[in-house]
Design an enzyme around this catalytic site. Structure first.
Site, mmCIF file in Angstrom:
data_model
loop_
_atom_site.group_PDB
_atom_site.id
_atom_site.type_symbol
_atom_site.label_atom_id
_atom_site.label_comp_id
_atom_site.label_asym_id
_atom_site.label_seq_id
_atom_site.Cartn_x
_atom_site.Cartn_y
_atom_site.Cartn_z
ATOM 1 N N GLU A 1 0.814 -1.240 -0.048
ATOM 2 C CA GLU A 1 -0.108 0.031 -0.085
ATOM 3 C C GLU A 1 0.792 1.274 0.186
ATOM 4 O OE1 GLU A 1 -2.736 1.464 -0.283
ATOM 5 O OE2 GLU A 1 -4.550 0.376 0.586
ATOM 6 N N ASP A 2 0.308 2.202 -0.599
ATOM 7 C CA ASP A 2 1.106 3.590 -0.643
ATOM 8 C C ASP A 2 1.142 4.297 0.791
ATOM 9 O OD1 ASP A 2 -1.578 3.779 -0.775
ATOM 10 O OD2 ASP A 2 -1.421 5.401 -2.445
ATOM 11 N N ASP B 1 -4.135 6.107 5.844
ATOM 12 C CA ASP B 1 -4.512 7.556 6.479
ATOM 13 C C ASP B 1 -5.289 7.111 7.728
ATOM 14 O OD1 ASP B 1 -6.036 9.898 6.829
ATOM 15 O OD2 ASP B 1 -5.017 10.622 4.988
ATOM 16 N N LYS C 1 -0.344 7.651 8.411
ATOM 17 C CA LYS C 1 -0.293 8.838 9.637
ATOM 18 C C LYS C 1 -1.210 8.465 10.577
ATOM 19 C CE LYS C 1 -1.479 11.577 5.422
ATOM 20 N NZ LYS C 1 -2.602 12.219 4.403
ATOM 21 N N PHE D 1 -1.488 16.317 3.813
ATOM 22 C CA PHE D 1 -1.700 15.644 2.441
ATOM 23 C C PHE D 1 -0.413 15.665 1.518
ATOM 24 C CE2 PHE D 1 -3.163 14.676 -1.973
ATOM 25 C CZ PHE D 1 -4.104 13.852 -1.776
ATOM 26 N N ARG E 1 1.900 11.831 -9.556
ATOM 27 C CA ARG E 1 2.271 10.423 -9.224
ATOM 28 C C ARG E 1 3.744 9.884 -9.668
ATOM 29 N NH1 ARG E 1 -2.246 7.578 -7.638
ATOM 30 N NH2 ARG E 1 -4.134 8.053 -8.917
HETATM 31 P P1 XMP Z 1 -7.534 5.551 4.031
HETATM 32 O O1 XMP Z 1 -7.970 6.943 4.741
HETATM 33 O O2 XMP Z 1 -8.664 4.859 3.844
HETATM 34 O O3 XMP Z 1 -6.704 6.202 2.806
HETATM 35 O O4 XMP Z 1 -6.449 4.974 5.010
HETATM 36 C C1 XMP Z 1 -6.324 5.405 2.102
HETATM 37 C C2 XMP Z 1 -6.355 5.999 0.693
HETATM 38 O O5 XMP Z 1 -6.579 7.349 0.848
HETATM 39 C C3 XMP Z 1 -5.699 7.967 -0.062
HETATM 40 N N1 XMP Z 1 -4.732 9.231 0.541
HETATM 41 C C4 XMP Z 1 -3.930 9.849 0.006
HETATM 42 N N2 XMP Z 1 -3.578 10.171 -1.099
HETATM 43 N N3 XMP Z 1 -1.867 11.848 -0.488
HETATM 44 C C5 XMP Z 1 -2.399 11.119 -1.428
HETATM 45 O O6 XMP Z 1 -2.094 11.401 -2.482
HETATM 46 C C6 XMP Z 1 -2.572 11.678 0.688
HETATM 47 O O7 XMP Z 1 -1.853 12.290 1.810
HETATM 48 C C7 XMP Z 1 -3.263 10.499 1.130
HETATM 49 N N4 XMP Z 1 -3.970 10.060 2.416
HETATM 50 C C8 XMP Z 1 -4.794 9.280 1.765
HETATM 51 C C9 XMP Z 1 -4.642 7.168 -0.492
HETATM 52 O O8 XMP Z 1 -5.532 6.725 -2.046
HETATM 53 C C10 XMP Z 1 -4.973 6.033 0.233
HETATM 54 O O9 XMP Z 1 -4.361 4.610 -0.294
HETATM 55 MG MG MG Z 2 -4.050 3.790 -1.997
#
Ligand code: XMP
Ligand code: MG
Length: 181
Positions: free
Chosen positions: A105-106, A109, A137, A159, A172
């Site tokens: 996973e990238d 959040d 985060k 962000f 990206r």
């Molecule tokens: P959650 O909140 O479900 O979020 O853990 C996961 C997805 O939300 C996007 N995400 C971000 N994308 N910068 C981004 O470009 C950020 O700071 C960020 N925070 C959340 C991302 O797709 C991630 O998989």
């Molecule tokens: Mg993602």
């Protein structure tokens, strides 16, 4: 006589995590993963689209046999906030039954996306499911029981873009993690 094309300047987000630091950390994570799995074959799942760069960099340091799978997920919400509702936009090609699965996973959040994904994958009866996330985060986490096995960097609740991460599909391809705030 050819004329020089006009110079186009894109907005360059300020560096938050430098390319060299990401490289070094990805290598460390891979070493940890190599040590834990040994020569055990795994299925590594790249979560699209944000995971693409981390996935391909990590993959090149893994020593065990790796089957690559791609899973498209998109969380409903606006550009910067997810709602927790997740849609699978591209499904896996191979069954996961009995497989050792590593989700790549990238960013985590709120944790809602990963939490949904882990439940989704466990329904496919794999032997194990572990997760590697480049960014985490902790302040934004809404799912306290979520398990992330390998974390690249813990970052504050701001962000970020680049290295696979986008803002409205842009940035990206940045080789570093930048911030828009
Ligand atoms: P959650 O909140 O479900 O979020 O853990 C996961 C997805 O939300 C996007 N995400 C971000 N994308 N910068 C981004 O470009 C950020 O700071 C960020 N925070 C959340 C991302 O797709 C991630 O998989
Ligand atoms: Mg993602």
């Amino acid at each position: 006589m050819s004329k020089n094309p006009p110079e186009v300047k894109y907005f360059e987000p300020p560096v938050y995590i430098a390319e060299a630091d990401i490289k070094a950390r990805v290598r460390e994570l891979a070493q940890k993963i190599n040590a834990e799995y040994g020569m055990q074959e795994i299925t590594a799942i790249c979560t699209l689209k944000g995971g693409i760069v981390f996935f391909t960099d990590l993959l090149r340091h893994l020593k065990m046999p790796v089957v690559c799978e791609f899973l498209g997920v998109s969380s409903y919400g606006n550009h910067t906030e997810s709602t927790g509702e997740v849609k699978v936009t591209l499904d896996l090609n191979e069954p996961l039954i009995g497989r050792h699965v590593l989700v790549v996973e990238d960013i985590v959040d709120t944790g809602l996306t990963l939490s949904y994904l882990q439940d989704y994958l466990k329904m496919k009866k794999p032997a194990s499911v572990k997760t590697a996330a480049l960014l985490f985060k902790p302040e934004a986490l809404k799912t306290p029981d979520l398990k992330i096995d390998y974390i690249g960097f813990e970052i504050p609740n701001r962000f970020v873009v680049g290295y696979g991460l986008d803002y409205a599909e842009k940035f990206r391809g940045l080789p570093y993690i930048g911030t828009l705030e």
